[in-house]
Design an enzyme around this catalytic site. Sequence first.
Site, PDB file in Angstrom:
ATOM      1  N   PHE A 156       0.845  -1.196   0.000  1.00 33.62           N
ATOM      2  CA  PHE A 156       0.000   0.000   0.000  1.00 33.62           C
ATOM      3  C   PHE A 156       0.875   1.238   0.000  1.00 33.62           C
ATOM      4  O   PHE A 156       2.056   1.198   0.353  1.00 33.62           O
ATOM      5  CB  PHE A 156      -0.939  -0.001   1.211  1.00 33.62           C
ATOM      6  CG  PHE A 156      -0.220   0.011   2.539  1.00 33.62           C
ATOM      7  CD1 PHE A 156       0.068   1.207   3.184  1.00 33.62           C
ATOM      8  CD2 PHE A 156       0.168  -1.178   3.145  1.00 33.62           C
ATOM      9  CE1 PHE A 156       0.735   1.219   4.402  1.00 33.62           C
ATOM     10  CE2 PHE A 156       0.830  -1.178   4.371  1.00 33.62           C
ATOM     11  CZ  PHE A 156       1.110   0.031   5.003  1.00 33.62           C
ATOM     12  N   CYS A 157       0.291   2.352  -0.431  1.00 32.46           N
ATOM     13  CA  CYS A 157       0.972   3.648  -0.428  1.00 32.46           C
ATOM     14  C   CYS A 157      -0.097   4.730  -0.279  1.00 32.46           C
ATOM     15  O   CYS A 157      -1.261   4.431  -0.028  1.00 32.46           O
ATOM     16  CB  CYS A 157       1.798   3.838  -1.694  1.00 32.46           C
ATOM     17  SG  CYS A 157       0.839   3.714  -3.213  1.00 32.46           S
ATOM     18  N   THR A 158       0.269   5.981  -0.430  1.00 31.72           N
ATOM     19  CA  THR A 158      -0.649   7.080  -0.144  1.00 31.72           C
ATOM     20  C   THR A 158      -1.885   7.059  -1.041  1.00 31.72           C
ATOM     21  O   THR A 158      -3.014   7.028  -0.565  1.00 31.72           O
ATOM     22  CB  THR A 158       0.064   8.437  -0.281  1.00 31.72           C
ATOM     23  OG1 THR A 158       1.250   8.431   0.508  1.00 31.72           O
ATOM     24  CG2 THR A 158      -0.842   9.566   0.191  1.00 31.72           C
TER      25      THR A 158
END
Length: 264
Positions: A156-158
């Site tokens: 996951f990331c922003t």
Amino acid sequence: MRSPLLDYCGEQEVCGTILLANEGINGTIAGQDQSVDQVLTYLSQTLSLGALSPRWSEAETKPFGKMKVKLKSEIVTFGQPEIHPAQQAGTYVAPEDWNALIADPDVVVVDTRNRYEVRIGSFEGAIDPQTEKFRDFPDYVEQELDPKQHSKVAMFCTGGIRCEKASAYLKQQGFEEVFHLKGGILSYLETVPPEKSRWQGECFVFDERVAVKQGLEPGSYVMCQACGQPVSEQEQQTEQYEPGLSCPRCVAPADNKPSPSSEA
């Protein structure tokens, strides 16, 4: 596309940053509701981008000083030109299905963001690769992940952009089951109710809000103007914190890390 888009945003009195690259478009803009709608319509119809996936949040003051439209070789710098997310990305997981996935003991959950972002918030049990820049992520994979041992990897990331590249890279390296959070942390915080959330802390964003929390409400962090690091409420109460001059991380050189950049 750059000049007409910049002019149109100016006409609508919208501020923010939009990145244009051969691989796609990404950005954050702010303004009155109608003005933002007009820019989204312009992007979708006039520039023929089709359906967009915007996320909405509110702020009492403008989170940007002016409007920028930048041309980039990559939306986020990864340094792996042979990677093509549109052709080889992992499996998208909707925010409402994310909790069940990361609860699986066979799934390795990896936060693909940089260490200064992870420091202020992440998912429960997620691995922090301790990267300074996104282009460091392939080195982490080579040293710490093995497709023979880690058959299921969730990342996951922003906003989901970095994960598209990261998941495509893992697929190229022979990892069989690779998942990533669709729309990123921001979509999760917008979609999943607080009582079901497995997110801990706040989420760093690349504008003057510094961080957001559940429901994409503005968070509690401020930005140190000296070193560019996010400063917590607790750190703001210390003697080392002087607005515009220093923070505890400036004073402690061993903890001072490179300033955040829009390239993530």
